[in-house]
Motif scaffolding. Sequence first.
Motif, PDB file in Angstrom:
ATOM      1  N   ASP A 137      10.724   4.689  30.814  1.00 33.87           N
ATOM      2  CA  ASP A 137       9.522   5.517  31.044  1.00 33.87           C
ATOM      3  C   ASP A 137       8.311   4.647  31.370  1.00 33.87           C
ATOM      4  O   ASP A 137       7.560   4.932  32.308  1.00 33.87           O
ATOM      5  CB  ASP A 137       9.206   6.370  29.801  1.00 33.87           C
ATOM      6  CG  ASP A 137      10.093   7.605  29.695  1.00 33.87           C
ATOM      7  OD1 ASP A 137      10.800   7.919  30.672  1.00 33.87           O
ATOM      8  OD2 ASP A 137      10.074   8.250  28.631  1.00 33.87           O
ATOM      9  N   TYR A 138       8.122   3.594  30.605  1.00 32.50           N
ATOM     10  CA  TYR A 138       6.984   2.705  30.846  1.00 32.50           C
ATOM     11  C   TYR A 138       7.062   2.068  32.234  1.00 32.50           C
ATOM     12  O   TYR A 138       6.070   1.981  32.954  1.00 32.50           O
ATOM     13  CB  TYR A 138       6.935   1.606  29.776  1.00 32.50           C
ATOM     14  CG  TYR A 138       6.141   1.950  28.540  1.00 32.50           C
ATOM     15  CD1 TYR A 138       4.784   2.247  28.634  1.00 32.50           C
ATOM     16  CD2 TYR A 138       6.719   1.940  27.282  1.00 32.50           C
ATOM     17  CE1 TYR A 138       4.032   2.545  27.502  1.00 32.50           C
ATOM     18  CE2 TYR A 138       5.976   2.237  26.134  1.00 32.50           C
ATOM     19  CZ  TYR A 138       4.641   2.540  26.250  1.00 32.50           C
ATOM     20  OH  TYR A 138       3.885   2.829  25.127  1.00 32.50           O
ATOM     21  N   HIS A 198      12.363   4.725  26.390  1.00 34.85           N
ATOM     22  CA  HIS A 198      10.935   4.371  26.391  1.00 34.85           C
ATOM     23  C   HIS A 198      10.668   3.232  27.370  1.00 34.85           C
ATOM     24  O   HIS A 198       9.680   3.250  28.107  1.00 34.85           O
ATOM     25  CB  HIS A 198      10.488   3.944  24.981  1.00 34.85           C
ATOM     26  CG  HIS A 198      10.584   5.040  23.966  1.00 34.85           C
ATOM     27  ND1 HIS A 198      10.463   4.805  22.613  1.00 34.85           N
ATOM     28  CD2 HIS A 198      10.775   6.368  24.088  1.00 34.85           C
ATOM     29  CE1 HIS A 198      10.586   5.949  21.950  1.00 34.85           C
ATOM     30  NE2 HIS A 198      10.784   6.899  22.824  1.00 34.85           N
ATOM     31  N   LEU A 239       6.861  10.182  23.569  1.00 33.91           N
ATOM     32  CA  LEU A 239       7.076   8.859  22.999  1.00 33.91           C
ATOM     33  C   LEU A 239       6.359   8.716  21.659  1.00 33.91           C
ATOM     34  O   LEU A 239       6.930   8.220  20.680  1.00 33.91           O
ATOM     35  CB  LEU A 239       6.604   7.789  23.989  1.00 33.91           C
ATOM     36  CG  LEU A 239       6.922   6.333  23.649  1.00 33.91           C
ATOM     37  CD1 LEU A 239       7.169   5.532  24.940  1.00 33.91           C
ATOM     38  CD2 LEU A 239       5.803   5.674  22.864  1.00 33.91           C
ATOM     39  N   GLU A 243       9.373  -2.483  24.301  1.00 30.78           N
ATOM     40  CA  GLU A 243      10.447  -1.531  23.994  1.00 30.78           C
ATOM     41  C   GLU A 243      11.817  -2.143  24.296  1.00 30.78           C
ATOM     42  O   GLU A 243      12.775  -1.974  23.532  1.00 30.78           O
ATOM     43  CB  GLU A 243      10.259  -0.238  24.796  1.00 30.78           C
ATOM     44  CG  GLU A 243       9.019   0.559  24.439  1.00 30.78           C
ATOM     45  CD  GLU A 243       9.087   1.227  23.079  1.00 30.78           C
ATOM     46  OE1 GLU A 243      10.196   1.420  22.549  1.00 30.78           O
ATOM     47  OE2 GLU A 243       8.021   1.577  22.543  1.00 30.78           O
ATOM     48  N   SER A 268      16.695   5.946  22.260  1.00 33.49           N
ATOM     49  CA  SER A 268      15.297   6.305  22.515  1.00 33.49           C
ATOM     50  C   SER A 268      14.497   5.096  22.985  1.00 33.49           C
ATOM     51  O   SER A 268      13.664   5.204  23.900  1.00 33.49           O
ATOM     52  CB  SER A 268      14.644   6.935  21.277  1.00 33.49           C
ATOM     53  OG  SER A 268      14.724   6.066  20.177  1.00 33.49           O
ATOM     54  N   GLU A 269      14.749   3.924  22.391  1.00 28.43           N
ATOM     55  CA  GLU A 269      14.009   2.730  22.805  1.00 28.43           C
ATOM     56  C   GLU A 269      14.319   2.368  24.263  1.00 28.43           C
ATOM     57  O   GLU A 269      13.439   1.963  25.018  1.00 28.43           O
ATOM     58  CB  GLU A 269      14.339   1.536  21.894  1.00 28.43           C
ATOM     59  CG  GLU A 269      14.020   1.750  20.430  1.00 28.43           C
ATOM     60  CD  GLU A 269      12.540   1.938  20.134  1.00 28.43           C
ATOM     61  OE1 GLU A 269      11.721   1.298  20.795  1.00 28.43           O
ATOM     62  OE2 GLU A 269      12.227   2.740  19.246  1.00 28.43           O
ATOM     63  N   GLU A 271       8.098   7.842  18.107  1.00 31.64           N
ATOM     64  CA  GLU A 271       7.745   6.626  17.364  1.00 31.64           C
ATOM     65  C   GLU A 271       7.269   6.973  15.955  1.00 31.64           C
ATOM     66  O   GLU A 271       7.597   6.266  14.996  1.00 31.64           O
ATOM     67  CB  GLU A 271       6.675   5.818  18.104  1.00 31.64           C
ATOM     68  CG  GLU A 271       7.042   5.392  19.532  1.00 31.64           C
ATOM     69  CD  GLU A 271       8.119   4.318  19.610  1.00 31.64           C
ATOM     70  OE1 GLU A 271       8.907   4.148  18.664  1.00 31.64           O
ATOM     71  OE2 GLU A 271       8.182   3.637  20.653  1.00 31.64           O
TER      72      GLU A 271
END
Length: 200
Positions: A158-159, A155, A66, A123, A151-152, A70
Amino acid sequence: MTDSLDQIHDFLPCKTPQRWIENALANQDLMLIDHAHCEKKAASTALSLMYRYVDNTDLLNRMSRLAREELRHFEQVLAIMKKRGMSYGHLSPARYAAGLRQEVRTEDPGRLVDVLIVGAIIEARSCERFAALAPHLDATLSDFYTGLLKSEARHYRDYLTLAEQAAGNSVEDRVATFLALEQQLIETPDTEFRFHSGPV
């Protein structure tokens, strides 16, 4: 990508107000400068989690990837700004991230769970705003913002995954607490325009 956006719209408590979109279109230089700051801060948050939680292998791997992404986005925003004759400078931070972090618990594992939930919400909101703005922007910016969506969205997932792992059970109640706060920050009038501000 439509599926990911649908998930994000289902997750977030509200859509970006039309007034904010009008603010953004009228302040595109400011939007880009703050966008660059947001990408840098996102990388910094990921790195700080890696330093603090050195024994969490899944977190280390996801946050390392990540942070790289970023920082790459940060470089891409700077390149767009340079082509437009804009310079990158200091901005006062939006109330948004600080407002969300007010609810973060101080002791682990609660602290880690909450920081990860805040990361997921930021995100998700970024993704929602890129999608809301893209149809109104020039071709270069529209393509760039559309390209960031994938990608966002990852993310954000993932969080949330890491938050559930850290909690060891459902985080729905904590997510609901932060989403209620987020809706307030997004919908109530703000004093200055930023990428994550309310409408000005």
